[in-house]
Design a protein around this motif. Sequence first.
Motif, PDB file in Angstrom:
ATOM      1  N   ASN A 102       6.210   3.690  -0.319  1.00  0.00           N
ATOM      2  CA  ASN A 102       7.430   4.239   0.267  1.00  0.00           C
ATOM      3  C   ASN A 102       8.368   3.068   0.616  1.00  0.00           C
ATOM      4  OD1 ASN A 102       6.454   6.761   0.825  1.00  0.00           O
ATOM      5  ND2 ASN A 102       5.063   5.967   2.440  1.00  0.00           N
ATOM      6  N   TYR A 103       9.535   2.993   0.587  1.00  0.00           N
ATOM      7  CA  TYR A 103      10.617   1.953   1.075  1.00  0.00           C
ATOM      8  C   TYR A 103      11.527   2.179   1.780  1.00  0.00           C
ATOM      9  CZ  TYR A 103      13.525   3.116  -2.820  1.00  0.00           C
ATOM     10  OH  TYR A 103      14.126   4.154  -3.677  1.00  0.00           O
ATOM     11  N   ARG A 104      12.123   1.410   2.819  1.00  0.00           N
ATOM     12  CA  ARG A 104      13.307   1.603   3.624  1.00  0.00           C
ATOM     13  C   ARG A 104      14.203   0.480   3.233  1.00  0.00           C
ATOM     14  NH1 ARG A 104      14.974  -0.055   8.375  1.00  0.00           N
ATOM     15  NH2 ARG A 104      13.207  -1.248   8.845  1.00  0.00           N
ATOM     16  N   ASN A 115       1.334 -10.280   9.549  1.00  0.00           N
ATOM     17  CA  ASN A 115       0.315  -9.435   8.962  1.00  0.00           C
ATOM     18  C   ASN A 115       0.675  -8.954   7.604  1.00  0.00           C
ATOM     19  OD1 ASN A 115      -1.929  -9.795  10.774  1.00  0.00           O
ATOM     20  ND2 ASN A 115      -0.756  -8.687  12.118  1.00  0.00           N
ATOM     21  N   LYS A 116       1.751  -9.307   7.174  1.00  0.00           N
ATOM     22  CA  LYS A 116       2.207  -8.586   5.902  1.00  0.00           C
ATOM     23  C   LYS A 116       3.014  -9.651   4.914  1.00  0.00           C
ATOM     24  CE  LYS A 116       0.985  -4.439   7.049  1.00  0.00           C
ATOM     25  NZ  LYS A 116      -0.204  -3.866   6.126  1.00  0.00           N
ATOM     26  N   VAL A 117       2.875  -9.444   3.734  1.00  0.00           N
ATOM     27  CA  VAL A 117       3.159 -10.396   2.685  1.00  0.00           C
ATOM     28  C   VAL A 117       5.028 -10.156   2.785  1.00  0.00           C
ATOM     29  CG1 VAL A 117       3.538 -11.074   0.422  1.00  0.00           C
ATOM     30  CG2 VAL A 117       1.282 -10.489   1.424  1.00  0.00           C
ATOM     31  N   ASN A 166       0.803  -1.196   0.006  1.00  0.00           N
ATOM     32  CA  ASN A 166       0.086   0.072   0.060  1.00  0.00           C
ATOM     33  C   ASN A 166       0.833   1.344  -0.051  1.00  0.00           C
ATOM     34  OD1 ASN A 166      -2.974  -0.384   0.120  1.00  0.00           O
ATOM     35  ND2 ASN A 166      -2.313  -1.695   1.974  1.00  0.00           N
ATOM     36  N   THR A 167       0.366   2.109  -0.794  1.00  0.00           N
ATOM     37  CA  THR A 167       0.991   3.628  -0.787  1.00  0.00           C
ATOM     38  C   THR A 167       1.332   4.305   0.461  1.00  0.00           C
ATOM     39  OG1 THR A 167      -0.951   4.676  -1.164  1.00  0.00           O
ATOM     40  CG2 THR A 167       0.467   4.213  -3.069  1.00  0.00           C
ATOM     41  N   ASN A 179       6.427  -2.807   9.393  1.00  0.00           N
ATOM     42  CA  ASN A 179       6.589  -2.475   7.974  1.00  0.00           C
ATOM     43  C   ASN A 179       5.544  -2.749   7.234  1.00  0.00           C
ATOM     44  OD1 ASN A 179       6.927  -4.979   6.387  1.00  0.00           O
ATOM     45  ND2 ASN A 179       8.509  -5.250   7.944  1.00  0.00           N
ATOM     46  N   GLY A 180       5.371  -2.323   5.812  1.00  0.00           N
ATOM     47  CA  GLY A 180       4.120  -2.875   5.032  1.00  0.00           C
ATOM     48  C   GLY A 180       4.402  -3.723   4.305  1.00  0.00           C
TER      49      GLY A 180
END
Lengths: 354, 354
Positions: free
Chosen positions: B124-126, B175-177, B99-100, B145-146
């Motif tokens: 966004n990315y880290r 909870n995230k892929v 997600n953005t 993280n997302g």
Amino acid sequence: MSKYWSEITKSIEPYVCGEQPKDKKYIKLNTNESPYPPSPKVLEAIKNAANGDLRLYPDPDCDEFRKAIAEYYNLSKDEIFIGNGSDEVLAFSFLTFFNTNETIIFPDISYSFYPVYAGLYNLNYRLARLENDFSIPVSEFAEKNGGVIIPNPNAPTGKCLDTDSIKRILNYNSNKVVIIDEAYIDFGGNSVVGLIKEYDNLLVVQTLSKSRSLAGIRVGFAMGNKELIQGLNRVKNSFNSYTIDRVAAAAAVTAIKDKEYFTECVSKVINTRERIVKKLNSLGFNVIPSKANFIFITHKDYAASDLFTKLREKSVLVRYFNKERINNYLRVSIGSDEEMDFFIEKLQEIMDEI
Amino acid sequence: MSKYWSEITKSIEPYVCGEQPKDKKYIKLNTNESPYPPSPKVLEAIKNAANGDLRLYPDPDCDEFRKAIAEYYNLSKDEIFIGNGSDEVLAFSFLTFFNTNETIIFPDISYSFYPVYAGLYNLNYRLARLENDFSIPVSEFAEKNGGVIIPNPNAPTGKCLDTDSIKRILNYNSNKVVIIDEAYIDFGGNSVVGLIKEYDNLLVVQTLSKSRSLAGIRVGFAMGNKELIQGLNRVKNSFNSYTIDRVAAAAAVTAIKDKEYFTECVSKVINTRERIVKKLNSLGFNVIPSKANFIFITHKDYAASDLFTKLREKSVLVRYFNKERINNYLRVSIGSDEEMDFFIEKLQEIMDEI
């Protein structure tokens, strides 16, 4: 719905393509495929491409195929973009030229993938309501908008828009991109590809799936001024560098070059179409004037949904859209003469039974 | 920049793939292709697919190919998604699961297409900074993280992450892929495909381009629990219904089934790699331990950029990334024994000249 899906994934409504049933053998008049095989030269080119070089990546720019199209349409290579079917070309085009904060326009009755792309990219859109005879309401496209897409001939109606009308739409929207989706143009319409030199905002999209009998190979292309093509390449190269494989590229080049076979197949489809239109008229059907490899038909005494179901029972697949304004129509692809005779025969049987 | 481009088109920085020069013949060790041709059975399957059925659309669901992979990996068909190369699979995956408004994580040194996808979808990315020996900093992926994407083996380092570390990352992010990009897994790494039954959030991506010698055909696939696969299908069917053509599908099925040829090619690549690593060590090169079909090498006395340029002059193409931390390294694909001997010979010539 899954908790792992992005907001976009949750919100979209995917396209549903024409059914490809495997339960029995059908006369397939539901997905606008050609009844004729690809050119023998194309099949030969595919066999020749089956060699050790397949270990290597393909040319990401499809140089040879762009050259072939450039020669065919008298364009330069940098006015041509290649994609994995015209659906992919359209998917890239929506992202390349349309913005989420603006509203694009397309006809209310047209290719049902357009609203799906809009959903995928979160674009606003407004539907231009076709006239009652299904012609395009040209003046509707004069209102301020974020871009235009029109299929010509239109699908599923088969009806063509004349070049002067397209020029008017291009003039109205000189700051926005106008996409003319010419998937079916070779079956009697006039391509506007010649207007590219004059209109910077025109993108013409075509495919090898229909008139080149290559639905199974997945190659489409866009033509427009080189700034538009650069934009498409930016998006494609941010998505997938190599969308056309080596075998498909070889097939595509050969298909464009074999003009003789192409002309022969297209003529046969047009002749069959005109013969079947007369036949359907004599059975009381209203047939929208078609310049495509399909016809859009309706009958005042028989419900299209009934005809659809009963044709299916008799092994003939056509396309029925349960949508406002067109829910009493059938879209029928033009098959071979034998297939169309079978279709007419079954249609008559059904009309006698009802 | 064109006034016709969307905001996205203006902002993206497209991926640049390894060069495919046409000026002369090179020993191509720059794009991690296989030095061996595809299986003879694959070439035969392609020739057999060159028939009149190409006029028809392909199976949009790639049923037969999904069945072949399901059997190969002991999965069910609905745990498999097919795409036009693993790049397309990754492009769809970023859109389907990320997600953005959230921040995804991937290693600072990894496949340079990841930040491009992020740009395309405005994510966004880290960057998780690799350890000095280029190992993955597992605990960095424990922060909120997302979503996560990690190549395993990593590219361009070739270094593998062990299964226990991947489990830790999956547990941190339940909870995230978490996408494990296994493009190079067949050259000595351990696939985590067996963890799919245990982890709902795991997506494993593979390709036929490397270990099946089919870079020229464009087929990749993702494996994960069926909710993840349904999500991918929603996005794909909002973009392009038919991404795999009939010929590519026939090639892909046959490639997966010909295990004997696959094993033989992979063994040859591994043997060559181990032999060349020893040779390079004896020349004073530091070689990152590789489980891929490429090696990442550096020398304290010779600048990688010089070696790259001089190898190119001597008709050997390797890959050089002018990026912080890795700008004194070369990525060298493992070619045939003859190609690698030529590479070593030229490298020695260059080192003698400098």
